[in-house]
Design a protein around this motif. Structure first.
Motif, mmCIF file in Angstrom:
data_model
loop_
_atom_site.group_PDB
_atom_site.id
_atom_site.type_symbol
_atom_site.label_atom_id
_atom_site.label_comp_id
_atom_site.label_asym_id
_atom_site.label_seq_id
_atom_site.Cartn_x
_atom_site.Cartn_y
_atom_site.Cartn_z
ATOM 1 N N TYR A 122 0.812 -1.213 0.064
ATOM 2 C CA TYR A 122 0.050 -0.166 0.000
ATOM 3 C C TYR A 122 0.745 1.399 0.031
ATOM 4 O O TYR A 122 0.401 2.404 -0.533
ATOM 5 C CB TYR A 122 -1.199 -0.006 1.285
ATOM 6 C CG TYR A 122 -2.149 -0.784 0.890
ATOM 7 C CD1 TYR A 122 -3.137 -0.473 0.005
ATOM 8 C CD2 TYR A 122 -2.515 -1.880 1.740
ATOM 9 C CE1 TYR A 122 -4.268 -1.352 -0.377
ATOM 10 C CE2 TYR A 122 -3.544 -2.853 1.531
ATOM 11 C CZ TYR A 122 -4.514 -2.440 0.544
ATOM 12 O OH TYR A 122 -5.531 -3.193 0.410
ATOM 13 N N SER A 125 1.999 1.757 -3.390
ATOM 14 C CA SER A 125 0.836 2.626 -4.292
ATOM 15 C C SER A 125 0.707 4.241 -4.157
ATOM 16 O O SER A 125 0.322 4.876 -5.178
ATOM 17 C CB SER A 125 -0.618 2.225 -3.975
ATOM 18 O OG SER A 125 -0.765 2.643 -2.579
ATOM 19 N N LEU A 126 1.499 4.784 -3.042
ATOM 20 C CA LEU A 126 1.523 6.072 -3.217
ATOM 21 C C LEU A 126 2.844 6.766 -3.671
ATOM 22 O O LEU A 126 2.944 7.951 -3.888
ATOM 23 C CB LEU A 126 1.672 6.582 -1.503
ATOM 24 C CG LEU A 126 0.678 6.207 -0.617
ATOM 25 C CD1 LEU A 126 1.038 6.676 0.668
ATOM 26 C CD2 LEU A 126 -0.601 6.948 -1.026
ATOM 27 N N ASP A 169 -11.004 -2.177 -0.980
ATOM 28 C CA ASP A 169 -10.469 -2.713 -2.333
ATOM 29 C C ASP A 169 -11.296 -3.848 -2.905
ATOM 30 O O ASP A 169 -11.545 -3.995 -4.106
ATOM 31 C CB ASP A 169 -8.852 -3.481 -1.975
ATOM 32 C CG ASP A 169 -8.153 -3.932 -3.198
ATOM 33 O OD1 ASP A 169 -8.134 -2.898 -4.305
ATOM 34 O OD2 ASP A 169 -7.971 -5.067 -3.363
ATOM 35 N N CYS A 172 -14.367 -2.081 -4.109
ATOM 36 C CA CYS A 172 -14.022 -1.569 -5.701
ATOM 37 C C CYS A 172 -14.010 -2.788 -6.623
ATOM 38 O O CYS A 172 -14.758 -2.704 -7.775
ATOM 39 C CB CYS A 172 -12.885 -0.756 -5.560
ATOM 40 S SG CYS A 172 -12.755 0.650 -4.772
ATOM 41 N N GLN A 187 -14.150 4.292 -5.408
ATOM 42 C CA GLN A 187 -12.587 4.526 -5.649
ATOM 43 C C GLN A 187 -12.118 5.671 -4.971
ATOM 44 O O GLN A 187 -11.113 5.684 -4.404
ATOM 45 C CB GLN A 187 -12.468 4.822 -7.216
ATOM 46 C CG GLN A 187 -10.849 4.606 -7.579
ATOM 47 C CD GLN A 187 -10.095 3.416 -7.390
ATOM 48 O OE1 GLN A 187 -10.723 2.325 -7.278
ATOM 49 N NE2 GLN A 187 -8.941 3.383 -6.790
ATOM 50 N N LYS A 188 -12.786 6.838 -5.165
ATOM 51 C CA LYS A 188 -12.326 8.122 -4.315
ATOM 52 C C LYS A 188 -12.281 7.910 -2.970
ATOM 53 O O LYS A 188 -11.427 8.438 -2.593
ATOM 54 C CB LYS A 188 -13.505 9.352 -4.906
ATOM 55 C CG LYS A 188 -13.170 9.643 -6.367
ATOM 56 C CD LYS A 188 -14.181 11.007 -6.517
ATOM 57 C CE LYS A 188 -13.979 11.413 -7.974
ATOM 58 N NZ LYS A 188 -12.798 11.988 -8.222
ATOM 59 N N TYR A 190 -11.937 5.226 -1.459
ATOM 60 C CA TYR A 190 -10.822 4.311 -0.974
ATOM 61 C C TYR A 190 -9.455 5.193 -0.930
ATOM 62 O O TYR A 190 -8.637 5.008 -0.222
ATOM 63 C CB TYR A 190 -10.670 3.115 -2.122
ATOM 64 C CG TYR A 190 -9.175 2.683 -2.153
ATOM 65 C CD1 TYR A 190 -8.565 1.623 -1.048
ATOM 66 C CD2 TYR A 190 -8.465 2.990 -3.388
ATOM 67 C CE1 TYR A 190 -7.358 1.276 -1.331
ATOM 68 C CE2 TYR A 190 -6.985 2.329 -3.321
ATOM 69 C CZ TYR A 190 -6.842 1.386 -2.346
ATOM 70 O OH TYR A 190 -5.400 1.043 -2.511
ATOM 71 N N GLU A 191 -9.229 5.803 -2.080
ATOM 72 C CA GLU A 191 -8.052 6.945 -2.027
ATOM 73 C C GLU A 191 -7.917 7.807 -0.961
ATOM 74 O O GLU A 191 -6.828 8.019 -0.561
ATOM 75 C CB GLU A 191 -8.040 7.555 -3.542
ATOM 76 C CG GLU A 191 -7.905 6.458 -4.621
ATOM 77 C CD GLU A 191 -7.992 7.209 -5.933
ATOM 78 O OE1 GLU A 191 -8.399 8.447 -6.074
ATOM 79 O OE2 GLU A 191 -7.874 6.566 -7.299
ATOM 80 N N TYR A 192 -9.162 8.320 -0.591
ATOM 81 C CA TYR A 192 -9.213 9.302 0.532
ATOM 82 C C TYR A 192 -8.705 8.372 1.670
ATOM 83 O O TYR A 192 -7.725 8.955 2.525
ATOM 84 C CB TYR A 192 -10.497 9.797 0.623
ATOM 85 C CG TYR A 192 -10.733 10.540 1.750
ATOM 86 C CD1 TYR A 192 -11.342 10.060 3.091
ATOM 87 C CD2 TYR A 192 -10.429 12.119 1.934
ATOM 88 C CE1 TYR A 192 -11.426 10.686 4.072
ATOM 89 C CE2 TYR A 192 -10.686 12.615 3.198
ATOM 90 C CZ TYR A 192 -10.985 11.909 4.238
ATOM 91 O OH TYR A 192 -11.320 12.885 5.369
ATOM 92 N N ARG A 194 -6.965 5.752 1.959
ATOM 93 C CA ARG A 194 -5.601 5.320 2.067
ATOM 94 C C ARG A 194 -4.733 6.341 2.153
ATOM 95 O O ARG A 194 -3.742 6.022 3.044
ATOM 96 C CB ARG A 194 -5.376 4.798 0.568
ATOM 97 C CG ARG A 194 -3.998 4.291 0.081
ATOM 98 C CD ARG A 194 -3.696 4.415 -1.342
ATOM 99 N NE ARG A 194 -3.592 5.505 -1.913
ATOM 100 C CZ ARG A 194 -3.415 5.793 -3.437
ATOM 101 N NH1 ARG A 194 -3.488 4.793 -4.036
ATOM 102 N NH2 ARG A 194 -3.581 7.210 -3.748
ATOM 103 N N ASP A 195 -4.884 7.558 1.720
ATOM 104 C CA ASP A 195 -3.866 8.663 1.864
ATOM 105 C C ASP A 195 -3.873 9.307 3.281
ATOM 106 O O ASP A 195 -3.188 9.626 3.843
ATOM 107 C CB ASP A 195 -4.491 9.918 1.000
ATOM 108 C CG ASP A 195 -3.986 9.622 -0.383
ATOM 109 O OD1 ASP A 195 -4.508 10.561 -1.297
ATOM 110 O OD2 ASP A 195 -3.488 8.538 -0.582
#
Length: 205
Positions: A122, A125-126, A169, A172, A187-188, A190-192, A194-195
């Motif tokens: 993970y 992925s950044l 994940d 999604c 997806q948005k 998840y990205e939020y 994740r970050d």
């Protein structure tokens, strides 16, 4: 002792920012020459163009057994990284017979003392590294990879974070045809998360 300092920082601040060189050394497979491959065979050989896809070259079982015993070879669960082409693409090695192109496909030899492979994937992925420019193609050199900084909480916290990210994940990937808007929203989301989960504030900042 470097690991003791890292664990102390985790205890005091909740996490430690470390370079990937603290996780382990960069490794790659022994070079395979074109003459050693065939369009069909026993063991798939993944080049940068087929990494994460379907192999179009193969090596013999004998060569595979010899090279994986004599030279660097990833263990099951190791996160492989593309260092050219689509830089930063990752594939988790599943333990099945396969061989990988030297220098273009690398991995950090992680014993999971400080970082779990799942958490490391993970973090990759950044894309925390700097990519070398100026050549005919961009490259992720070992030195750039080693200098990349990641935030590492305790193993328990890593497991909590990866459990949450795994859940998103799955959501999604399970939302398939007919639900494009929902897929985009998930997806948005998840990205939020994740970050958020992989970013740690400095104390007093």
């Amino acid at each position: 002792d470097r690991q003791s300092i890292i664990k102390l920082l985790q205890y005091v601040f909740g996490y430690a920012k470390i370079p990937l060189s603290d996780v382990g050394p960069v490794c790659m497979c022994k070079r395979i020459m074109k003459a050693q491959t065939a369009p069909s065979g026993a063991v798939p050989f993944y080049k940068i163009g087929t990494f994460g896809k379907t192999a179009d070259a193969f090596i013999s079982n004998e060569l595979f057994d010899e090279y994986r015993k004599k030279y660097n070879f990833p263990s099951k669960g190791t996160v492989l990284i593309s260092a050219a082409g689509t830089i930063g693409r990752t594939v988790v090695y599943n333990g099945e017979p396969a061989y990988f192109q030297d220098s273009n496909i690398v991995w950090i030899d992680n014993n999971e003392t400080l970082v779990t492979n799942k958490y490391l994937a993970y973090c990759y992925s950044l894309k925390p590294w700097n990519v070398a420019e100026g050549g005919t193609i961009q490259r992720l050199y070992n030195d750039n990879l080693m200098k990349a900084i990641i935030a590492v909480p305790s193993i328990e916290e890593q497991n909590r974070i990866t459990t949450i990210l795994d859940h998103f994940d799955i959501l999604c990937n399970d939302l398939t045809t007919g639900l494009p808007a929902e897929i985009k929203a998930r997806q948005k989301q998840y990205e939020y998360y994740r970050d958020k989960l992989l970013t740690f504030k400095e104390l007093g900042a």
